[in-house]
Design an enzyme around this catalytic site. Structure first.
Site, PDB file in Angstrom:
ATOM      1  N   LYS A  34       0.727  -1.224   0.063  1.00 49.25           N
ATOM      2  CA  LYS A  34      -0.094   0.123   0.090  1.00 49.25           C
ATOM      3  C   LYS A  34       0.853   1.257   0.000  1.00 49.25           C
ATOM      4  O   LYS A  34       2.209   1.067   0.384  1.00 49.25           O
ATOM      5  CB  LYS A  34      -0.981   0.101   1.268  1.00 49.25           C
ATOM      6  CG  LYS A  34      -0.110   0.059   2.431  1.00 49.25           C
ATOM      7  CD  LYS A  34      -1.154  -0.436   3.938  1.00 49.25           C
ATOM      8  CE  LYS A  34      -0.420  -0.054   5.098  1.00 49.25           C
ATOM      9  NZ  LYS A  34      -1.130  -0.743   6.317  1.00 49.25           N
ATOM     10  N   ARG A 128     -10.836  -0.391  14.733  1.00 53.32           N
ATOM     11  CA  ARG A 128     -10.627   0.548  13.445  1.00 53.32           C
ATOM     12  C   ARG A 128     -11.595  -0.109  12.237  1.00 53.32           C
ATOM     13  O   ARG A 128     -12.404   0.584  12.121  1.00 53.32           O
ATOM     14  CB  ARG A 128      -8.951   0.242  13.155  1.00 53.32           C
ATOM     15  CG  ARG A 128      -8.574   1.424  12.003  1.00 53.32           C
ATOM     16  CD  ARG A 128      -6.991   1.192  12.012  1.00 53.32           C
ATOM     17  NE  ARG A 128      -6.429   0.344  11.151  1.00 53.32           N
ATOM     18  CZ  ARG A 128      -5.208   0.150  10.509  1.00 53.32           C
ATOM     19  NH1 ARG A 128      -4.618   1.139  10.477  1.00 53.32           N
ATOM     20  NH2 ARG A 128      -4.959  -0.950   9.998  1.00 53.32           N
ATOM     21  N   TYR A 242      16.530  30.121   7.680  1.00 54.94           N
ATOM     22  CA  TYR A 242      15.123  30.887   8.068  1.00 54.94           C
ATOM     23  C   TYR A 242      15.043  31.024   9.709  1.00 54.94           C
ATOM     24  O   TYR A 242      15.434  30.300  10.294  1.00 54.94           O
ATOM     25  CB  TYR A 242      14.024  30.154   7.689  1.00 54.94           C
ATOM     26  CG  TYR A 242      13.717  30.305   5.969  1.00 54.94           C
ATOM     27  CD1 TYR A 242      13.550  31.461   5.484  1.00 54.94           C
ATOM     28  CD2 TYR A 242      13.655  29.119   5.419  1.00 54.94           C
ATOM     29  CE1 TYR A 242      13.206  31.667   4.298  1.00 54.94           C
ATOM     30  CE2 TYR A 242      13.411  29.298   3.748  1.00 54.94           C
ATOM     31  CZ  TYR A 242      13.245  30.484   3.308  1.00 54.94           C
ATOM     32  OH  TYR A 242      13.095  30.358   2.123  1.00 54.94           O
TER      33      TYR A 242
HETATM   34  C1  LIG Z   1      -0.389  -1.553   6.806  1.00 56.74           C
HETATM   35  C2  LIG Z   1      -1.139  -2.904   7.513  1.00 56.74           C
HETATM   36  C3  LIG Z   1      -0.187  -4.026   7.347  1.00 56.74           C
HETATM   37  C4  LIG Z   1       1.169  -3.929   7.406  1.00 56.74           C
HETATM   38  O1  LIG Z   1       1.746  -3.495   8.481  1.00 56.74           O
HETATM   39  P1  LIG Z   1       3.468  -3.301   9.053  1.00 56.74           P
HETATM   40  O2  LIG Z   1       3.342  -2.811  10.498  1.00 56.74           O
HETATM   41  O3  LIG Z   1       4.082  -2.323   7.929  1.00 56.74           O
HETATM   42  O4  LIG Z   1       3.886  -4.666   8.779  1.00 56.74           O
HETATM   43  C5  LIG Z   1      -0.683  -5.222   7.632  1.00 56.74           C
HETATM   44  N1  LIG Z   1      -2.168  -5.422   7.936  1.00 56.74           N
HETATM   45  C6  LIG Z   1      -2.855  -4.408   7.892  1.00 56.74           C
HETATM   46  C7  LIG Z   1      -4.402  -4.550   8.088  1.00 56.74           C
HETATM   47  C8  LIG Z   1      -2.394  -3.138   7.395  1.00 56.74           C
HETATM   48  O5  LIG Z   1      -3.313  -2.090   7.571  1.00 56.74           O
END
Ligand SMILES: *Cc1c(COP(=O)(O)O)cnc(C)c1O
Length: 347
Positions: A34, A128, A242
């Site tokens: 993702k 969630r 800055y």
């Molecule tokens: C993003 C995500 C993962 C991967 O998580 P990591 O901590 O990066 O390994 C796995 N399962 C779900 C549901 C996620 O949202």
């Protein structure tokens, strides 16, 4: 010519991490790609992982799945964590994406277009996404994967991990024919009874440690570096950058480097940020600006055109994130579009 701000993605290190997670968990690794593979480039990352044997990928958004499907062809399985969001059923179907159904409306929407292969997420305490266990649908046609997500996997001593593991073991037993997936990166390190049938790591594939600090079992995949554009000697009492963010307390030699917050540095990297140059860590001075930042190179043997490492093998991603008050995930996903991406080990 390497661009002033450059991200190098080492696909051989990615492959190392993928196999390290396989060896650790003894189950198939379903990479989470993702958010453009956490900023590193979903397509080159997924293609390399396919070559290493990955057959199932997770994305968050439907549009991420569509782009991935186009790039990697018809064969691999792609799950969409958002699920069957309103209006998405047709797109999911036409791109052969499998939604992770999170609640009853999504199940109805998916069924209304004829259903098909999909997963279900059960919420074992994170509050969630996902069905509460008491609301979870029973097994149905097309349901091939049941998953849940840990809230505290980066903290092995947190008792909630064990509670969630127990809840998932109980509810997932109601789906004897489905693949059971529970562990993210941190979960892969919690022990054999967290692995179930398949794991879903993201950050550890990309070199972040499972507990927010570097882990020797994993290799750095991403290196963010910046070129020194100018070097100048600043006398005592003069300020740098800055808002007079730093005032020289003694004569300082300053390297102005070509990476700023438009490239993925965070303004919160000052005042504790450090970069690796000439064999050591050197502090950032003053504010990070859009295109450049100042590094204290007093006494160091450096020249215009040399590169500083913001994170990578010598400056661990987790340390760079901690110095900015954030986590590896946010640092990686903040890398700017402007930053040139180069891939090592691309076939
Ligand atoms: C993003 C995500 C993962 C991967 O998580 P990591 O901590 O990066 O390994 C796995 N399962 C779900 C549901 C996620 O949202």
């Amino acid at each position: 010519m390497t661009a002033p701000a450059s991200l190098t993605v080492d696909l051989n290190a990615l492959s190392h991490n993928f196999h390290a997670l396989e060896a650790l968990t003894h189950v198939p690794v379903h990479p989470v790609v993702k958010a453009n593979a956490y900023g590193l480039g979903a397509i080159p990352v997924a293609k390399r992982l396919l070559a290493e044997g990955a057959r199932t990928f997770f994305v968050a958004r439907v549009n991420e799945g569509v782009a991935l499907r186009e790039a990697i062809g018809a064969e691999p399985t792609i799950y969409v964590l958002d699920g069957c969001v309103a209006g998405a059923a047709g797109t999911l179907k036409s791109a052969d994406l499998r939604p992770i159904l999170n609640h009853a409306d999504q199940l109805i929407e998916w069924t209304s277009v004829g259903g098909g292969l999909c997963g279900v997420q059960i919420d074992t305490g994170m509050n969630r996404l996902g069905f509460r266990p008491e609301d979870a649908p029973g097994p149905f046609d097309g349901l091939e994967l049941v998953m849940s997500h840990l809230a505290c996997a980066d903290a092995p001593a947190e008792p909630m991990n064990r509670r969630q593991q127990g809840a998932f073991a109980a509810i997932s037993a109601l789906y004897p024919d489905a693949v059971k997936s529970f562990a993210n990166s941190g979960g892969c390190f919690l022990g054999a009874d967290y692995a179930f049938d398949a794991v879903r790591p993201g950050i550890c594939l990309y070199g972040g440690g499972p507990e927010g600090r570097p882990d020797a079992r994993l290799k750095a995949v991403a290196t963010l570096s910046a070129e020194i554009l100018q070097i100048r000697d600043v006398p005592t009492g003069e300020s740098i950058g800055y808002s007079r963010g730093f005032v020289a307390d003694a004569p300082r030699r300053i390297a102005t480097c070509g990476a700023g917050y438009a490239d993925g540095l965070l303004r919160s990297m000052s005042p504790r940020g450090q970069v690796w140059i000439a064999g050591g860590l050197r502090p950032l001075l003053g504010r990070v600006s859009m295109d450049v930042m100042a590094v204290d190179v007093t006494g160091a043997d450096v020249a215009i055109g040399d590169r500083v490492e913001i994170f990578g093998a010598d400056r661990p991603l987790d340390d760079a994130a901690a110095a900015a008050g954030t986590i590896s995930y946010e640092l990686l996903t903040s890398i700017g579009n402007r930053c040139e991406r180069t891939y090592l080990g691309q076939t």
